[in-house]
Design an enzyme around this catalytic site. Structure first.
Site, PDB file in Angstrom:
ATOM      1  N   CYS A 113       0.829  -1.213   0.000  1.00 32.11           N
ATOM      2  CA  CYS A 113       0.000   0.000   0.000  1.00 32.11           C
ATOM      3  C   CYS A 113       0.860   1.258   0.000  1.00 32.11           C
ATOM      4  O   CYS A 113       0.456   2.296  -0.540  1.00 32.11           O
ATOM      5  CB  CYS A 113      -0.960   0.002   1.179  1.00 32.11           C
ATOM      6  SG  CYS A 113      -0.154  -0.090   2.795  1.00 32.11           S
ATOM      7  N   HIS A 428      -1.579   1.236   7.443  1.00 35.00           N
ATOM      8  CA  HIS A 428      -2.069   1.226   6.062  1.00 35.00           C
ATOM      9  C   HIS A 428      -1.952   2.616   5.451  1.00 35.00           C
ATOM     10  O   HIS A 428      -2.290   3.615   6.080  1.00 35.00           O
ATOM     11  CB  HIS A 428      -3.531   0.769   6.053  1.00 35.00           C
ATOM     12  CG  HIS A 428      -4.098   0.564   4.678  1.00 35.00           C
ATOM     13  ND1 HIS A 428      -3.465  -0.195   3.715  1.00 35.00           N
ATOM     14  CD2 HIS A 428      -5.247   1.021   4.111  1.00 35.00           C
ATOM     15  CE1 HIS A 428      -4.201  -0.202   2.609  1.00 35.00           C
ATOM     16  NE2 HIS A 428      -5.277   0.528   2.825  1.00 35.00           N
TER      17      HIS A 428
END
Length: 480
Positions: A113, A428
């Protein structure tokens, strides 16, 4: 179920059933079928006032045979389409991209990510994509190593694939070459690829592109440098010895340092432009503390700002995160951080911009007898009243468009890379990117999600939600 009559204009509908187990909005939909008046336009008089969509029928006391009055205008009759309907999925994929209003997402290949969010932010820069398109497979310079060449080609090809697709793209080739060029992104733990720092990925990729996308016979690439490069001039002085010197350096981002005194981006930037150095003092014959005070001497088209949220925590021997809330604006003015010489250059473009934006609001330009105002007026007389017309004409002349473009020191937010979690080695990353149509899209790996502009400034931190780690601003320019 009670049956009522409804009077609308000259018509009377004598027997309309009310299902009291459903909200009044359902009743309004029944009337829509009868009258053509959309529910949001209907005003129905009942005891105590107007009928609300979520009212409780039991408290309204509607009786059998009661006469209700409705006011509202019906929609115009829908005309039959002149052409057959074409469904979006039947369009060619490049036209689907235009219809959707944003490009594709990127599949997460296993803790990638950080890479996906970096790519989505940089992919939003059209000038960078144009420069990459000119890069040929066989056109690498002799001083560029093979892995750098392959990563540049992979970036170009991936950006092209994103532009052509509405379905998620798997950046496998790019990831493979990225790990070969920068082995730190290939670190594994228990057989799984580890999460990495998005800012490191951003910096490494941008520096590589600045080396590979070079203008003919140029020592360094003016394309990437003019897009992202920031020139700083610094005053370095030692209070103890009185020694003083000046330094110049090129960077690709400004740092927003975060402390207990920092609540806003401007405050963090001030801290980032001041630092203490410990180095040898010729006058004292030993090391001493020097204060380095920097200011901006040249600005780029795209201004990148990194929020310095991560630091090395000695106790736990890992990177920790500063969760403090730091607000940032949609419109950023960096005039106060500029050198005196750069401020002088910005004065005239800023005045023209203020006058043109004021004209759009119906305001008259301030009149002054100062020489600066006279210069501004002379420039304005030579320019078109429409900035877009000037820009289009300049682009037709090729390189002259760059000569006629003037920065104002004012920037608009176009991308935010955020991090959610307590550590740089976990959590994230996602990208929030403004599209050409003005809409904001959250690129959460393969999932592009439409966002409201007011939600973008809520990413300022203070909790466990996504918080800004990198902000990218686009320069507001004028041409003359």
């Amino acid at each position: 179920m009670p049956t009522v009559s409804v009077k609308w204009q000259k018509e009377l509908f004598p027997a309309v059933e009310i299902d009291t187990t459903q909200p009044p909005y359902v009743f309004k939909c029944q009337l829509y079928d009868l009258t053509g008046v959309p529910p949001e336009r209907q005003k129905i008089m009942v005891k105590g006032g107007l009928l609300k969509d979520d009212a409780d029928w039991n408290t309204l006391g509607v009786k059998e045979g009661q006469k209700l009055m409705m006011v509202g205008t019906a929609e115009e009759a829908v005309k039959a389409p002149e052409k057959n309907t074409v469904f979006m999925e039947d369009l060619p994929e490049d036209q689907q991209v235009v219809a959707v209003g944003h490009t594709a997402g990127l599949y997460n290949l296993g803790n990638t990510c950080y890479m996906n969010s970096t790519l989505q932010c940089l992919h939003s820069v059209p000038e960078l994509k144009s420069a990459l398109l000119k890069y040929s497979n066989s056109g690498r310079s002799n001083d560029l190593d093979p892995s750098s060449h392959l990563l540049t080609v992979a970036t170009r090809d991936l950006f092209g694939e994103l532009d052509r697709s509405v379905k998620p793209v798997a950046p496998m080739q790019f990831w493979m070459v990225l790990r070969k060029k920068f082995p730190q992104f290939g670190q594994q733990h228990n057989g799984f690829y580890m999460q990495q720092d998005a800012e490191e990925c951003w910096s490494q990729l941008l520096y590589l592109l600045s080396q590979s996308i070079k203008e003919p016979e140029a020592r360094e690439n003016e394309t990437v440098k003019s897009l992202f490069g920031i020139e700083l001039v610094s005053r370095v002085h030692c209070q103890e010895s009185g020694e003083e010197s000046s330094e110049k350096e090129s960077v690709y981002s400004l740092k927003c340092h975060i402390s207990q005194e920092v609540n806003h981006l401007h405050e963090g930037l001030k801290h980032g432009l001041r630092s203490e150095l410990e180095k040898a003092s010729p006058a004292l014959g030993r090391t001493a503390i020097y204060l380095k005070e920097s200011c901006i001497d040249d600005l780029p088209r795209y201004l990148t700002i990194q929020f310095v949220r991560f630091f090395w925590k000695r106790g736990s021997n890992q990177k920790a995160k500063i969760l403090r809330k730091v607000d940032y604006p949609l419109e950023l003015d960096v005039f106060d951080f500029c050198s005196d010489s750069l401020r002088q250059k910005l004065q005239t473009p800023r005045q023209i911009l203020r006058d043109e934006e004021g004209a759009k609001l119906g305001l008259k330009a301030n009149k002054s007898n100062s020489s600066e105002e006279k210069d501004v007026n002379m420039v304005k007389e030579e320019t078109s009243t429409d900035i877009n017309d000037r820009s289009a004409a300049a682009n037709q002349e090729g390189t002259s468009s760059e000569k006629e473009m003037h920065l104002t020191g004012i920037y608009d937010l176009v991308a935010v890379l955020t991090h959610k979690g307590r550590s740089a080695d976990s959590g994230h990353y996602v990208a929030w990117v403004k599209q050409e149509n003005g809409k904001w899209i959250l690129f959460d790996d393969e999932n592009p999600i439409l966002q409201k502009e007011e939600d973008i400034t809520k990413l300022s931190g203070g909790g466990d939600w996504h918080m800004a780690y990198i902000c990218m601003y686009k320069a507001r320019v004028i041409r003359y």
